[in-house]
Design a protein around this motif. Structure first.
Motif, PDB file in Angstrom:
ATOM      1  N   LEU A 241       0.821  -1.219   0.000  1.00  0.00           N
ATOM      2  CA  LEU A 241       0.000   0.000   0.000  1.00  0.00           C
ATOM      3  C   LEU A 241       0.847   1.257   0.000  1.00  0.00           C
ATOM      4  CD1 LEU A 241      -3.024   1.015   0.344  1.00  0.00           C
ATOM      5  CD2 LEU A 241      -2.465   1.249   2.769  1.00  0.00           C
ATOM      6  N   ILE A 242       0.409   2.252  -0.802  1.00  0.00           N
ATOM      7  CA  ILE A 242       0.982   3.598  -0.737  1.00  0.00           C
ATOM      8  C   ILE A 242       0.109   4.425   0.203  1.00  0.00           C
ATOM      9  CG2 ILE A 242       1.542   5.696  -2.037  1.00  0.00           C
ATOM     10  CD1 ILE A 242       1.778   3.902  -4.532  1.00  0.00           C
ATOM     11  N   TRP A 243       0.708   4.953   1.277  1.00  0.00           N
ATOM     12  CA  TRP A 243      -0.100   5.708   2.237  1.00  0.00           C
ATOM     13  C   TRP A 243       0.185   7.213   2.203  1.00  0.00           C
ATOM     14  CZ3 TRP A 243       2.389   8.279   6.304  1.00  0.00           C
ATOM     15  CH2 TRP A 243       3.712   7.905   6.560  1.00  0.00           C
ATOM     16  N   LEU A 244       1.193   7.609   1.423  1.00  0.00           N
ATOM     17  CA  LEU A 244       1.509   9.034   1.305  1.00  0.00           C
ATOM     18  C   LEU A 244       2.446   9.216   0.125  1.00  0.00           C
ATOM     19  CD1 LEU A 244       1.328  11.918   2.600  1.00  0.00           C
ATOM     20  CD2 LEU A 244       3.381  11.326   3.900  1.00  0.00           C
ATOM     21  N   ASN A 245       2.365  10.385  -0.506  1.00  0.00           N
ATOM     22  CA  ASN A 245       3.339  10.736  -1.541  1.00  0.00           C
ATOM     23  C   ASN A 245       3.673  12.207  -1.429  1.00  0.00           C
ATOM     24  OD1 ASN A 245       3.690  12.171  -4.365  1.00  0.00           O
ATOM     25  ND2 ASN A 245       4.593  10.138  -4.540  1.00  0.00           N
ATOM     26  N   CYS A 246       4.950  12.486  -1.214  1.00  0.00           N
ATOM     27  CA  CYS A 246       5.425  13.879  -1.245  1.00  0.00           C
ATOM     28  C   CYS A 246       6.925  13.863  -1.423  1.00  0.00           C
ATOM     29  CB  CYS A 246       5.030  14.650   0.018  1.00  0.00           C
ATOM     30  SG  CYS A 246       5.598  13.932   1.549  1.00  0.00           S
ATOM     31  N   GLU A 247       7.435  14.832  -2.128  1.00  0.00           N
ATOM     32  CA  GLU A 247       8.854  14.919  -2.400  1.00  0.00           C
ATOM     33  C   GLU A 247       9.559  15.635  -1.261  1.00  0.00           C
ATOM     34  OE1 GLU A 247       9.649  16.518  -6.220  1.00  0.00           O
ATOM     35  OE2 GLU A 247       8.431  15.049  -7.288  1.00  0.00           O
ATOM     36  N   GLY A 248      10.794  15.255  -1.019  1.00  0.00           N
ATOM     37  CA  GLY A 248      11.541  15.812   0.099  1.00  0.00           C
ATOM     38  C   GLY A 248      11.300  14.987   1.352  1.00  0.00           C
ATOM     39  N   TRP A 249      12.343  14.804   2.149  1.00  0.00           N
ATOM     40  CA  TRP A 249      12.227  13.952   3.329  1.00  0.00           C
ATOM     41  C   TRP A 249      11.210  14.473   4.333  1.00  0.00           C
ATOM     42  CZ3 TRP A 249      13.587   9.158   4.211  1.00  0.00           C
ATOM     43  CH2 TRP A 249      14.550   8.582   3.385  1.00  0.00           C
ATOM     44  N   PHE A 250      11.027  15.760   4.398  1.00  0.00           N
ATOM     45  CA  PHE A 250      10.066  16.318   5.340  1.00  0.00           C
ATOM     46  C   PHE A 250       8.864  16.905   4.603  1.00  0.00           C
ATOM     47  CE2 PHE A 250      14.242  16.507   7.354  1.00  0.00           C
ATOM     48  CZ  PHE A 250      13.997  15.812   8.519  1.00  0.00           C
ATOM     49  N   CYS A 251       8.559  16.288   3.439  1.00  0.00           N
ATOM     50  CA  CYS A 251       7.409  16.696   2.633  1.00  0.00           C
ATOM     51  C   CYS A 251       7.450  18.179   2.303  1.00  0.00           C
ATOM     52  CB  CYS A 251       6.097  16.331   3.351  1.00  0.00           C
ATOM     53  SG  CYS A 251       5.805  14.555   3.429  1.00  0.00           S
ATOM     54  N   THR A 252       8.662  18.650   1.972  1.00  0.00           N
ATOM     55  CA  THR A 252       8.820  20.056   1.628  1.00  0.00           C
ATOM     56  C   THR A 252       8.511  20.320   0.164  1.00  0.00           C
ATOM     57  OG1 THR A 252      11.182  19.648   1.244  1.00  0.00           O
ATOM     58  CG2 THR A 252      10.539  20.443   3.419  1.00  0.00           C
ATOM     59  N   GLY A 253       8.357  19.244  -0.625  1.00  0.00           N
ATOM     60  CA  GLY A 253       8.078  19.404  -2.051  1.00  0.00           C
ATOM     61  C   GLY A 253       6.633  19.128  -2.380  1.00  0.00           C
ATOM     62  N   ALA A 254       6.405  18.722  -3.635  1.00  0.00           N
ATOM     63  CA  ALA A 254       5.046  18.500  -4.128  1.00  0.00           C
ATOM     64  C   ALA A 254       4.374  17.335  -3.405  1.00  0.00           C
ATOM     65  CB  ALA A 254       5.095  18.218  -5.628  1.00  0.00           C
ATOM     66  N   PHE A 255       3.057  17.447  -3.253  1.00  0.00           N
ATOM     67  CA  PHE A 255       2.250  16.419  -2.596  1.00  0.00           C
ATOM     68  C   PHE A 255       1.197  15.932  -3.577  1.00  0.00           C
ATOM     69  CE2 PHE A 255      -1.770  15.573  -0.301  1.00  0.00           C
ATOM     70  CZ  PHE A 255      -1.374  14.440   0.389  1.00  0.00           C
ATOM     71  N   ASP A 256       1.121  14.615  -3.754  1.00  0.00           N
ATOM     72  CA  ASP A 256       0.169  14.028  -4.709  1.00  0.00           C
ATOM     73  C   ASP A 256      -0.864  13.205  -3.935  1.00  0.00           C
ATOM     74  OD1 ASP A 256      -1.221  12.877  -6.742  1.00  0.00           O
ATOM     75  OD2 ASP A 256       0.506  12.018  -7.788  1.00  0.00           O
ATOM     76  N   ALA A 257      -2.010  13.803  -3.674  1.00  0.00           N
ATOM     77  CA  ALA A 257      -3.046  13.133  -2.896  1.00  0.00           C
ATOM     78  C   ALA A 257      -3.668  11.953  -3.638  1.00  0.00           C
ATOM     79  CB  ALA A 257      -4.131  14.133  -2.517  1.00  0.00           C
ATOM     80  N   ARG A 259      -2.319   9.493  -4.996  1.00  0.00           N
ATOM     81  CA  ARG A 259      -1.624   8.224  -4.782  1.00  0.00           C
ATOM     82  C   ARG A 259      -1.904   7.629  -3.401  1.00  0.00           C
ATOM     83  NH1 ARG A 259       1.590   6.740  -8.553  1.00  0.00           N
ATOM     84  NH2 ARG A 259       2.857   5.383  -7.232  1.00  0.00           N
ATOM     85  N   VAL A 260      -2.468   8.413  -2.515  1.00  0.00           N
ATOM     86  CA  VAL A 260      -2.759   7.937  -1.157  1.00  0.00           C
ATOM     87  C   VAL A 260      -3.796   6.817  -1.205  1.00  0.00           C
ATOM     88  CG1 VAL A 260      -3.619   8.555   1.127  1.00  0.00           C
ATOM     89  CG2 VAL A 260      -2.176  10.158  -0.148  1.00  0.00           C
ATOM     90  N   GLY A 261      -3.480   5.707  -0.578  1.00  0.00           N
ATOM     91  CA  GLY A 261      -4.413   4.573  -0.552  1.00  0.00           C
ATOM     92  C   GLY A 261      -4.323   3.656  -1.754  1.00  0.00           C
ATOM     93  N   THR A 262      -3.340   3.876  -2.629  1.00  0.00           N
ATOM     94  CA  THR A 262      -3.190   3.040  -3.830  1.00  0.00           C
ATOM     95  C   THR A 262      -2.569   1.696  -3.467  1.00  0.00           C
ATOM     96  OG1 THR A 262      -2.904   4.999  -5.231  1.00  0.00           O
ATOM     97  CG2 THR A 262      -2.161   2.884  -6.122  1.00  0.00           C
ATOM     98  N   ALA A 263      -3.210   0.612  -3.899  1.00  0.00           N
ATOM     99  CA  ALA A 263      -2.664  -0.721  -3.689  1.00  0.00           C
ATOM    100  C   ALA A 263      -1.502  -0.958  -4.638  1.00  0.00           C
ATOM    101  CB  ALA A 263      -3.743  -1.782  -3.889  1.00  0.00           C
ATOM    102  N   ILE A 264      -0.480  -1.649  -4.178  1.00  0.00           N
ATOM    103  CA  ILE A 264       0.714  -1.932  -4.977  1.00  0.00           C
ATOM    104  C   ILE A 264       0.512  -3.283  -5.657  1.00  0.00           C
ATOM    105  CG2 ILE A 264       3.209  -2.313  -4.935  1.00  0.00           C
ATOM    106  CD1 ILE A 264       3.288  -0.494  -2.459  1.00  0.00           C
ATOM    107  N   LYS A 265       0.516  -3.265  -7.000  1.00  0.00           N
ATOM    108  CA  LYS A 265       0.283  -4.489  -7.761  1.00  0.00           C
ATOM    109  C   LYS A 265       1.474  -4.830  -8.638  1.00  0.00           C
ATOM    110  CE  LYS A 265      -4.694  -3.575  -7.934  1.00  0.00           C
ATOM    111  NZ  LYS A 265      -5.859  -3.383  -8.812  1.00  0.00           N
TER     112      LYS A 265
END
Length: 265
Positions: A241-257, A259-265
């Protein structure tokens, strides 16, 4: 993240030991000296141990035997996983393993072809990598001129279109996105069909207790084509499962909502 695992185990054991020693010995001594107010007070260290031990123990159990979070650090699994994806890994899919040593203590299941797995690469045992299982024990895998072969048969691909990357994945813009019909687990891959590369070509036979793993980003992945087979003992778990997506270690970059909750296939 090995340092975090070691620190978590040490803190859990230390706080638990302090709590146990206080319960068995120190608390009784304080009770015997109850007439002296200062002696009856619970030491600050014991108070902290009693407060933190249940929390630390719960985190250790969940992280070691249920699910562990990881962050995707590179583009090797594009387009399935992007740099900045935070994923959850099922820690009991392939058996229960002890923290730090990764020693399996209970066998539950076996990896399947197409599983996306987190593991410790043999040549970098202090790191955690993620790839897809292509070859199982007994399989013969070949890769020649962008074509994957499984047990002597080509794995067919269906063109999807030209890939348009964003953020850290922009470097893959222009690559060909295709659906690869891996038996049991069709999935998307990226290939630079305009490049002629032979450094990853070859043929391998998967020996017992090992697996052949590859990244979905075929021209940008350091995998079994380059460093060999993955021992079963190096597996950490199955990504699901993908539970979050954001660039930068402290989410200082772009955030892609999206992708949240996407199952990994």
């Amino acid at each position: 993240m090995r340092w975090f695992e070691i620190a978590l185990v040490v803190l859990t054991l230390a706080s638990g030991l302090i709590w146990l020693l206080d319960k068995l010995f120190l608390a009784k001594r304080r009770a015997a000296r109850g007439g002296l107010l200062e002696d009856a007070d619970e030491p600050v260290l014991v108070d902290y141990a009693k407060s933190f031990f249940p929390v630390l123990a719960a985190v250790l159990m969940l992280r070691s035997f249920v699910a562990e979070p990881f962050r995707i650090p590179s583009n090797s699994m594009m387009p399935t996983l992007l740099t900045g994806d935070f994923i959850l890994v099922n820690k009991f899919s392939y058996g229960l393993r002890l923290p730090i040593s990764n020693q399996k203590v209970v066998s539950i299941g076996e990896p399947q072809r197409g599983d996306v797995v987190v593991f410790k690469p043999p040549h970098h045992p202090e790191q955690d990598w993620i790839k897809r299982i292509i070859g199982l024990p007994g399989d013969t895998i070949a890769y020649h001129d962008h074509q994957l072969f499984l047990n002597g048969k080509p794995v067919t691909v269906q063109p999807i279109g030209v890939y348009q990357g964003i953020g850290n994945g922009a470097e893959m813009t222009g690559a060909e996105e295709m659906q690869e019909a891996l038996p049991g687990r069709p999935h998307h891959v990226l290939e630079r069909t305009d490049l002629f590369r032979t450094d990853g070509d070859g043929e391998w036979t998967v020996t017992p207790g090992h697996y052949f793993v590859m990244g979905d980003n075929r021209d940008n992945s350091e995998d079994s084509r380059y460093w060999g087979l993955l021992p079963e003992s190096n597996l950490r778990g199955k990504a699901f499962l993908i539970w979050l997506n954001c660039e930068g270690w402290f989410c200082t970059g772009a955030f892609d909502a999206s992708r949240v909750g996407t199952a990994i296939k």
